[in-house]
Design a protein around this motif. Sequence first.
Motif, mmCIF file in Angstrom:
data_model
loop_
_atom_site.group_PDB
_atom_site.id
_atom_site.type_symbol
_atom_site.label_atom_id
_atom_site.label_comp_id
_atom_site.label_asym_id
_atom_site.label_seq_id
_atom_site.Cartn_x
_atom_site.Cartn_y
_atom_site.Cartn_z
ATOM 1 N N SER A 88 28.424 62.246 42.752
ATOM 2 C CA SER A 88 27.035 61.826 42.961
ATOM 3 C C SER A 88 26.078 62.919 42.483
ATOM 4 C CB SER A 88 26.779 61.542 44.444
ATOM 5 O OG SER A 88 26.805 62.741 45.186
ATOM 6 N N MET A 89 24.876 62.493 42.180
ATOM 7 C CA MET A 89 23.841 63.457 41.810
ATOM 8 C C MET A 89 23.528 64.357 42.998
ATOM 9 S SD MET A 89 21.494 60.888 39.490
ATOM 10 C CE MET A 89 20.166 62.032 39.226
ATOM 11 N N ASP A 90 23.616 63.821 44.203
ATOM 12 C CA ASP A 90 23.379 64.623 45.407
ATOM 13 C C ASP A 90 24.396 65.754 45.517
ATOM 14 O OD1 ASP A 90 21.201 63.131 46.145
ATOM 15 O OD2 ASP A 90 22.208 62.086 47.782
ATOM 16 N N TYR A 91 25.649 65.480 45.166
ATOM 17 C CA TYR A 91 26.667 66.540 45.217
ATOM 18 C C TYR A 91 26.341 67.626 44.200
ATOM 19 C CZ TYR A 91 30.991 69.108 45.142
ATOM 20 O OH TYR A 91 31.914 70.139 45.198
ATOM 21 N N LEU A 92 25.963 67.226 42.996
ATOM 22 C CA LEU A 92 25.617 68.207 41.969
ATOM 23 C C LEU A 92 24.412 69.048 42.382
ATOM 24 C CD1 LEU A 92 26.056 66.136 38.677
ATOM 25 C CD2 LEU A 92 27.618 67.844 39.654
ATOM 26 N N ALA A 93 23.480 68.435 43.120
ATOM 27 C CA ALA A 93 22.274 69.150 43.561
ATOM 28 C C ALA A 93 22.497 69.962 44.829
ATOM 29 C CB ALA A 93 21.140 68.149 43.784
ATOM 30 N N GLY A 94 23.682 69.854 45.417
ATOM 31 C CA GLY A 94 23.975 70.623 46.624
ATOM 32 C C GLY A 94 23.434 69.991 47.895
ATOM 33 N N LEU A 95 23.091 68.706 47.844
ATOM 34 C CA LEU A 95 22.528 68.029 49.016
ATOM 35 C C LEU A 95 23.594 67.452 49.936
ATOM 36 C CD1 LEU A 95 19.585 66.204 47.242
ATOM 37 C CD2 LEU A 95 19.492 68.302 48.609
ATOM 38 N N THR A 96 24.824 67.373 49.439
ATOM 39 C CA THR A 96 25.940 66.888 50.236
ATOM 40 C C THR A 96 27.205 67.619 49.811
ATOM 41 O OG1 THR A 96 27.198 64.929 50.916
ATOM 42 C CG2 THR A 96 26.452 64.972 48.643
ATOM 43 N N ASN A 97 28.187 67.644 50.680
ATOM 44 C CA ASN A 97 29.468 68.237 50.332
ATOM 45 C C ASN A 97 30.504 67.178 49.972
ATOM 46 O OD1 ASN A 97 28.702 70.941 50.665
ATOM 47 N ND2 ASN A 97 28.963 70.782 52.874
ATOM 48 N N GLU A 98 30.085 65.931 49.975
ATOM 49 C CA GLU A 98 30.967 64.807 49.638
ATOM 50 C C GLU A 98 30.990 64.608 48.121
ATOM 51 O OE1 GLU A 98 33.631 62.072 49.762
ATOM 52 O OE2 GLU A 98 32.906 62.841 51.698
ATOM 53 N N LYS A 99 32.149 64.853 47.505
ATOM 54 C CA LYS A 99 32.265 64.715 46.053
ATOM 55 C C LYS A 99 32.287 63.263 45.605
ATOM 56 C CE LYS A 99 35.052 68.861 45.304
ATOM 57 N NZ LYS A 99 36.342 69.356 44.783
ATOM 58 N N LYS A 100 32.772 62.385 46.463
ATOM 59 C CA LYS A 100 32.936 60.977 46.107
ATOM 60 C C LYS A 100 31.578 60.354 45.759
ATOM 61 C CE LYS A 100 34.743 56.702 48.026
ATOM 62 N NZ LYS A 100 35.286 56.059 49.213
ATOM 63 N N PRO A 101 31.518 59.606 44.651
ATOM 64 C CA PRO A 101 30.245 58.982 44.290
ATOM 65 C C PRO A 101 29.915 57.820 45.214
ATOM 66 C CG PRO A 101 31.948 58.247 42.810
ATOM 67 C CD PRO A 101 32.568 59.299 43.705
ATOM 68 N N TYR A 102 28.635 57.478 45.234
ATOM 69 C CA TYR A 102 28.189 56.312 45.978
ATOM 70 C C TYR A 102 28.660 55.062 45.235
ATOM 71 C CZ TYR A 102 24.986 59.741 47.978
ATOM 72 O OH TYR A 102 24.457 60.848 48.588
ATOM 73 N N PRO A 103 28.751 53.935 45.932
ATOM 74 C CA PRO A 103 29.060 52.677 45.214
ATOM 75 C C PRO A 103 27.991 52.422 44.155
ATOM 76 C CG PRO A 103 29.215 52.370 47.590
ATOM 77 C CD PRO A 103 28.627 53.725 47.365
ATOM 78 N N ARG A 104 28.423 51.991 42.993
ATOM 79 C CA ARG A 104 27.499 51.782 41.880
ATOM 80 C C ARG A 104 27.236 50.308 41.642
ATOM 81 N NH1 ARG A 104 30.688 56.182 38.974
ATOM 82 N NH2 ARG A 104 29.501 58.021 39.555
ATOM 83 N N ASN A 105 26.056 50.034 41.131
ATOM 84 C CA ASN A 105 25.704 48.680 40.713
ATOM 85 C C ASN A 105 26.102 48.533 39.254
ATOM 86 O OD1 ASN A 105 24.506 48.144 43.159
ATOM 87 N ND2 ASN A 105 22.501 48.832 42.484
#
Length: 73
Positions: free
Chosen positions: A54-71
Amino acid sequence: MSRLRDLRKERHLTQIQMQLLTGIDQSDYSKIESGKRYFTFEQCKRIALVLNTSMDYLAGLTNEKKPYPRNDQ
């Protein structure tokens, strides 16, 4: 950005391969990875898609590497 480098290495990709997969010039990608340059929103999106995170993981906003479900449309 060690997260970016770590994810790339976990997926056994080189910076040249990242250039081919994302369209981001290798020298620019290297600067992003080393923290000498910030990525744009679009670059972050492309990198997240290629590295399956996820972009959040790359930005350091979460420690969860797994991406969010995508449309997928």
